[in-house]
Design a protein around this motif. Structure first.
Motif, short mmCIF file in Angstrom:
data_model
loop_
_atom_site.label_atom_id
_atom_site.label_comp_id
_atom_site.label_asym_id
_atom_site.label_seq_id
_atom_site.Cartn_x
_atom_site.Cartn_y
_atom_site.Cartn_z
N GLY A 101 43.23 47.58 27.30
CA GLY A 101 42.12 48.30 26.69
C GLY A 101 40.84 48.26 27.49
N GLY A 102 40.95 48.00 28.79
CA GLY A 102 39.77 47.95 29.64
C GLY A 102 39.06 46.63 29.62
N ASN A 103 39.71 45.57 29.11
CA ASN A 103 39.10 44.24 29.13
C ASN A 103 38.73 43.85 30.55
N THR A 104 37.66 43.07 30.66
CA THR A 104 37.20 42.64 31.99
C THR A 104 37.17 41.12 32.07
N LEU A 105 37.24 40.63 33.28
CA LEU A 105 37.14 39.20 33.55
C LEU A 105 36.13 39.01 34.67
N ASP A 106 35.05 38.29 34.37
CA ASP A 106 34.03 38.04 35.38
C ASP A 106 34.50 36.97 36.37
N VAL A 107 34.22 37.19 37.64
CA VAL A 107 34.59 36.24 38.69
C VAL A 107 33.31 35.58 39.17
N LYS A 108 33.12 34.33 38.79
CA LYS A 108 31.89 33.62 39.13
C LYS A 108 31.95 33.12 40.58
#
Length: 605
Positions: A466-473
């Motif tokens: 569903g277009g979920n995102t995961l931030d890459v720190k």
């Protein structure tokens, strides 16, 4: 650290520490279209590829800004051309059945300025073929708004090439992209992606991401292993460059040159790698071909990446900031070719140049670049007319296409300055029969600086969720390196006379090497030991007066030189033939030096 095995060498390792098999499918948009299909038939875990360059980044970025301008004006067509590599789908599509059947992963940077649209295009092709593959994409590389905000806040953005600040650049940035690392790719793979599409990640980042995913490296402490992955990625990022492409010993590989093999790297948990290649193909994997690629497009003993920095001299690794590239409209350029034949070529070229400058009149004052280059020579007693004919190239640039006195780079204009003198010309000159290059065309300037990773919104998007995102720190342990890397001369110079009798001849008879570009810097490495004064002497008229930096790689008996600001601004705006710095090394290898006879006895390249 990297170790190398020759082609067709097998290795048997079992358990969780098995090496990840990474196949390098592309070093740019002009690479062979068969690559992914061929590699997907082999026993590999992941196929990676680099479809971008400073040239393509500049063109895609400029077109994106033009599209936004047209959209704001209501003049943009409904379906503008995708701002990603147009050849990628043709390369990927035939391989999809094998990729799905064998559970092979794919990670590429072909998304350019529209990774989202390319990911959707890949999804549609997967569905068309009735396959079940999950496609993710990485974003955050576009930083135009961030850069503009920081400029207004006083950020200097010092050039990595010239050391000058952005305010001293004569151009206004219109687009900016940063080089992301491989951490986003790793996260995409860990969360179930089969194909990962990126915009501007660093050339080696897909291999780094593959290692992070496969070996579950910890970004905050496994620096040695990740640095090994960075070097592995560098070795295979230009595909056949590591298996014989652009190799100084190319004459030894002539039998198989029609079809060089693409590389396959085995990347181990501790970061060392073994380089292999496709079976039944030409080329070779050897210390020479691998060392040649290692010397390509580096800038010193520290090989910078957005995940880690590798010390090519040793094994000390750490993290640093993202590289950043900015594009600006430079103006317009055009060129005209006159062919000159026979004797007294320099005098004839001078005659033509004086007449063309006279025809240009006051318009010549508005040119930011006007260059007359006589290329070639007439040999003694030439065997035919073609070999007695040389190319006089007239190259001009200007910020404004319209010049004074109604002069212009349109046709007629600059074109007419060159043709005006046809009946006043010197003997033995004629016009080229293709005048299209004399029409002024837009060109772009490119500027490279650093951007703090804290300013980058690096994230992975999962469309099937569903277009979920995961931030890459960013990594928790960071270190900022200075612009200038360590540079030094050899500690134990040896007098040439100590080697005995010598023969005068081209250095390339016994010395191999490789050169390349990083914006306007040129790098050149040799499998030999040379000094900075010697390189400056050999450059001859090509020496531009810039700083030359030097370091050694003892493990492969190599020396590397960085020629600062040597390439006249880089690919998109240069006035030279050598747009990518790839010919610097071959020029230097053609220069004559005194060669010890004992070296010649070992054979010539």
């Amino acid at each position: 650290m990297a170790t190398f095995r020759r082609e067709k060498c097998t290795i048997n390792i079992t358990g969780t520490n098995r090496a990840v098999r990474i196949a390098g499918a592309s070093g740019g948009f002009s690479d062979r279209q068969r690559a992914i299909s061929s590699l997907a038939r082999l026993d590999v875990d992941i196929i990676v590829g680099d479809w971008l360059s400073e040239c393509t980044m500049t063109l895609h970025g400029a077109q994106k800004m033009e599209n936004e301008k047209l959209r704001a004006e209501g003049r943009l067509m409904e379906q503008p051309a995708g701002l990603f590599d147009p050849t990628f789908i043709e390369n990927l599509s035939p391989a999809l059945p094998d990729i799905a059947r064998k559970s092979i992963k794919v990670a590429v940077n072909a998304g350019a300025c529209d990774a989202k649209l390319l990911a959707r295009t890949v999804e549609n092709e997967v569905k068309r073929r009735g396959l079940d593959l999950k496609v993710a994409y990485v974003e955050g590389d576009e930083v135009t708004d961030v850069v503009n905000r920081l400029i207004k806040g006083g950020e200097k953005f010092t050039s990595l090439m010239t050391g000058k600040d952005l305010k001293d650049w004569e151009y206004t940035p219109i687009y900016a992209q940063c080089y992301l690392g491989g951490a986003g790719i790793a996260e995409a793979l860990k969360n179930g992606a089969d194909i990962v599409v990126c915009g501007r990640v660093a050339d080696a980042a897909p291999a780094v991401g593959a290692g992070m995913w496969w070996h579950d490296w910890n970004r905050d402490k496994d620096f040695d292993a990740i640095a090994g992955g960075l070097i592995c990625g560098h070795l295979i990022e230009c595909s056949a460059y590591v298996t014989g492409g652009y190799f100084f010993g190319f004459k030894r590989l002539m039998d198989g040159c029609a079809n060089l093999g693409f590389p396959i790297a085995e990347l181990f948990a501790d970061g060392h790698c073994a380089i292999n290649k496709e079976p039944d193909t030409g080329g070779k994997v050897s210390i020479g071909t691998v060392a040649s690629q290692l010397l390509y497009e580096i800038q010193g003993p520290l090989y910078y990446g957005s995940d880690v920095t590798a010390n090519i001299e040793g094994v000390v690794m750490t993290e640093e900031g993202n590289d950043l590239g900015m594009t600006a409209i430079g103006g317009y350029q055009a060129e005209f070719h006159v062919y000159i034949c026979g004797l007294d070529l320099e005098a004839k070229a001078e005659w033509v140049e004086k007449q063309i400058r006279h025809s240009a009149g006051d318009a010549a004052k508005e040119l930011s670049c006007s260059k007359f280059s006589l290329n070639g020579y007439c040999p003694d007693n030439p065997r035919n007319q073609d070999v007695a004919t040389c190319d006089l190239r007239i190259f001009v640039q200007t910020k404004n296409k319209k010049l004074v006195d109604k002069s212009t780079l349109d046709v007629p204009g600059f074109n007419r300055w060159c043709m005006d003198n046809g009946l006043q010309g010197c003997p033995g000159w004629t016009l080229g029969n293709d005048q299209r290059q004399s029409e002024g065309k837009i060109y772009y300037e490119y500027y490279v600086s650093l951007l703090p990773q804290s300013e980058v919104q690096h994230r992975v998007v999962f469309p099937w969720l569903g277009g979920n995102t995961l931030d890459v720190k960013p990594c928790a342990n960071m270190k900022v390196y200075p612009r200038d890397q360590p540079s030094y001369e050899t500690s134990n110079p040896v007098n040439l006379k100590s080697f005995g009798p010598t023969t005068r001849g081209p250095m390339g008879w016994v010395v191999g090497g490789r050169s390349g570009d990083k914006a306007s810097d040129a790098n050149v490495g040799f499998i030999s030991l040379l000094t900075i004064p010697k390189i400056q002497y050999l450059l001859d008229e090509e020496y531009k007066g810039g700083k030359i930096e030097r370091f050694e790689i003892p493990g492969i008996r190599a020396v590397h030189f960085l020629l600062r600001d040597h390439l006249d601004r880089g690919f998109n705006s240069t006035s030279t033939y050598d747009t990518l710095g790839k010919n610097v090394c071959e020029y230097l290898r053609s220069k004559w030096v005194d060669i010890p006879n004992k070296f010649l006895a070992r054979g010539r390249f």
